[in-house]
Design a protein around this motif. Structure first.
Motif, PDB file in Angstrom:
ATOM      1  N   GLU A  83       4.670  -1.206  -9.099  1.00 22.43           N
ATOM      2  CA  GLU A  83       5.042  -1.044 -10.513  1.00 22.43           C
ATOM      3  C   GLU A  83       6.272  -1.850 -10.901  1.00 22.43           C
ATOM      4  N   ASP A  84       7.158  -2.095  -9.946  1.00 26.37           N
ATOM      5  CA  ASP A  84       8.458  -2.690 -10.264  1.00 26.37           C
ATOM      6  C   ASP A  84       8.535  -4.092  -9.647  1.00 26.37           C
ATOM      7  N   PRO A  85       8.469  -5.140 -10.474  1.00 26.81           N
ATOM      8  CA  PRO A  85       8.462  -6.510  -9.924  1.00 26.81           C
ATOM      9  C   PRO A  85       9.686  -6.791  -9.044  1.00 26.81           C
ATOM     10  N   ALA A  86      10.826  -6.179  -9.377  1.00 27.60           N
ATOM     11  CA  ALA A  86      12.041  -6.416  -8.591  1.00 27.60           C
ATOM     12  C   ALA A  86      11.919  -5.831  -7.185  1.00 27.60           C
ATOM     13  N   ALA A  87      10.974  -4.913  -7.016  1.00 31.20           N
ATOM     14  CA  ALA A  87      10.824  -4.237  -5.725  1.00 31.20           C
ATOM     15  C   ALA A  87       9.544  -4.667  -5.002  1.00 31.20           C
ATOM     16  N   ALA A  88       8.860  -5.682  -5.528  1.00 31.88           N
ATOM     17  CA  ALA A  88       7.592  -6.122  -4.933  1.00 31.88           C
ATOM     18  C   ALA A  88       7.780  -6.495  -3.465  1.00 31.88           C
ATOM     19  N   GLY A  89       6.879  -6.032  -2.628  1.00 30.20           N
ATOM     20  CA  GLY A  89       6.916  -6.399  -1.214  1.00 30.20           C
ATOM     21  C   GLY A  89       7.916  -5.631  -0.373  1.00 30.20           C
ATOM     22  N   MET A  90       8.649  -4.729  -0.985  1.00 28.29           N
ATOM     23  CA  MET A  90       9.648  -3.988  -0.189  1.00 28.29           C
ATOM     24  C   MET A  90       8.945  -3.046   0.792  1.00 28.29           C
ATOM     25  N   GLY A  91       9.676  -2.640   1.800  1.00 28.00           N
ATOM     26  CA  GLY A  91       9.138  -1.702   2.775  1.00 28.00           C
ATOM     27  C   GLY A  91      10.272  -1.088   3.564  1.00 28.00           C
ATOM     28  N   THR A  92       9.914  -0.218   4.463  1.00 26.61           N
ATOM     29  CA  THR A  92      10.946   0.436   5.264  1.00 26.61           C
ATOM     30  C   THR A  92      10.363   0.921   6.585  1.00 26.61           C
ATOM     31  N   ARG A 159       4.779  -3.617  11.332  1.00 22.60           N
ATOM     32  CA  ARG A 159       4.231  -2.472  10.604  1.00 22.60           C
ATOM     33  C   ARG A 159       5.366  -1.881   9.787  1.00 22.60           C
ATOM     34  N   ALA A 160       5.107  -1.580   8.533  1.00 19.10           N
ATOM     35  CA  ALA A 160       6.151  -1.016   7.682  1.00 19.10           C
ATOM     36  C   ALA A 160       5.570   0.033   6.749  1.00 19.10           C
ATOM     37  N   VAL A 161       6.416   0.908   6.292  1.00 17.55           N
ATOM     38  CA  VAL A 161       6.040   1.918   5.305  1.00 17.55           C
ATOM     39  C   VAL A 161       6.234   1.319   3.916  1.00 17.55           C
ATOM     40  N   GLY A 162       5.179   1.339   3.094  1.00 17.69           N
ATOM     41  CA  GLY A 162       5.312   0.939   1.691  1.00 17.69           C
ATOM     42  C   GLY A 162       4.762  -0.421   1.353  1.00 17.69           C
ATOM     43  N   THR A 163       4.310  -1.179   2.335  1.00 18.26           N
ATOM     44  CA  THR A 163       3.812  -2.526   2.034  1.00 18.26           C
ATOM     45  C   THR A 163       2.300  -2.557   1.802  1.00 18.26           C
TER      46      THR A 163
END
Ligand code: CA
Length: 300
Positions: A83-92, A159-163
């Protein structure tokens, strides 16, 4: 059996401006999330994951529940990234430990390269296998552990959470013994100091969770503090009852720490938008005033 003393310390380290680690220390549930992404996205990812995990019902137990918890964190981070272009591709990364006193066990859920360790007797054991490029290369015999330790791409995780819409979560359950000390930590610790030093610091801290967590963070900073460092330490002891939290003063948290089971990004983003709106209003006022001065100087 019950959880004894617990402690958590997070630190920005010596080189980073922001702390993109987040954690949950809510016995019997513990978790660490180490965010990645441009600008502030890593911080948003780790805090969203931590807040999702922190909302877990008390009394959950078992591997399915832990896996579901990590999936819930994944869904929350992924939705925001879409939803948020500034956060695209982020993960944790997410590493969770859930203690079940009745079953005398600890269930671990894990994605990424944060780690869980156990110290039992005189031995330190890494419980989780890193989901990282270098760890895969070591497992397949293409890198030695020594080569991996200072490999330039050692922070690349596989492997990441959120991608992705869903994530493959490693879960397993271990028998807990009174006297065990468990550690959860971000790679800002394990990239800076090796397992021998972790064990050494644990012994020097007399296996007191608060002393051990602080000693480990200090040691990582002495070794360069190249990344954010987070350590959760908890012990398992004989008996029944509630866990003992370490005294507040003995688990200092830096004022700028991005620590939380509470989602700070929401309010931070709000403040940012508010600040921008105020600056825009100021600019409009200045422009109107300048226009009036020009108009007045022409028409007087
Ligand atoms: Ca990190």
């Amino acid at each position: 059996m019950r959880i004894g003393r617990v402690a958590s310390v997070t630190d920005t380290g010596k080189r980073r401006l922001r702390n993109e680690d987040a954690y949950v220390c809510a016995p019997p549930l513990f978790a660490i999330a180490d965010g990645m992404g441009g600008a502030q996205a890593g911080e948003i990812a780790s805090q969203l994951a931590a807040s999702a995990i922190g909302e877990a019902d008390r009394g959950i137990h078992g591997e399915d529940a832990v896996a579901e918890l990590v999936q819930a964190a994944n869904a929350r981070v992924y939705r925001r990234a879409v939803e948020d272009p500034a956060a695209a591709g982020m993960g944790t990364t997410v590493t969770v430990a859930l203690v079940d006193a009745k079953e005398r066990s600890v269930t671990i859920g894990h994605v990424g390269d944060s780690r869980a360790y156990r110290i039992r007797g005189d031995a330190l054991e890494q419980l989780t296998a890193d989901h990282s490029l270098v760890a895969e290369l070591v497992r397949t015999g293409r890198l030695t552990p020594e080569q991996a330790a200072d490999h330039p791409h050692r922070s690349v995780i596989t492997r990441a959470v959120g991608t992705e819409p869903s994530v493959d979560v490693d879960t397993f359950t271990l028998e807990a013994l009174a006297g065990d000390l468990y550690l959860l930590c971000s790679d800002g610790l394990t990239d800076m100091i090796d397992d021998d030093e972790i064990l050494e610091q644990a012994k020097a801290g007399e296996r007191r969770p608060d002393a051990v967590a602080q000693r480990l963070v200090d040691a990582a900073n002495r070794a360069g503090g190249a990344d954010n460092i987070t350590v959760i330490a908890f012990e398992v002891v004989e008996g029944d009852g509630e866990p003992e939290a370490a005294p507040e003063s003995e688990t200092p948290e830096p004022v700028d720490a991005a620590v939380a089971a509470v989602p700070a990004p929401v309010s931070k983003r709000g403040a940012g938008k508010g600040g921008r709106a105020l600056a825009l209003l100021g600019l409009v006022v200045v422009l109107i005033a300048a226009g009036l001065v020009v108009w007045w100087s022409i028409h007087r």
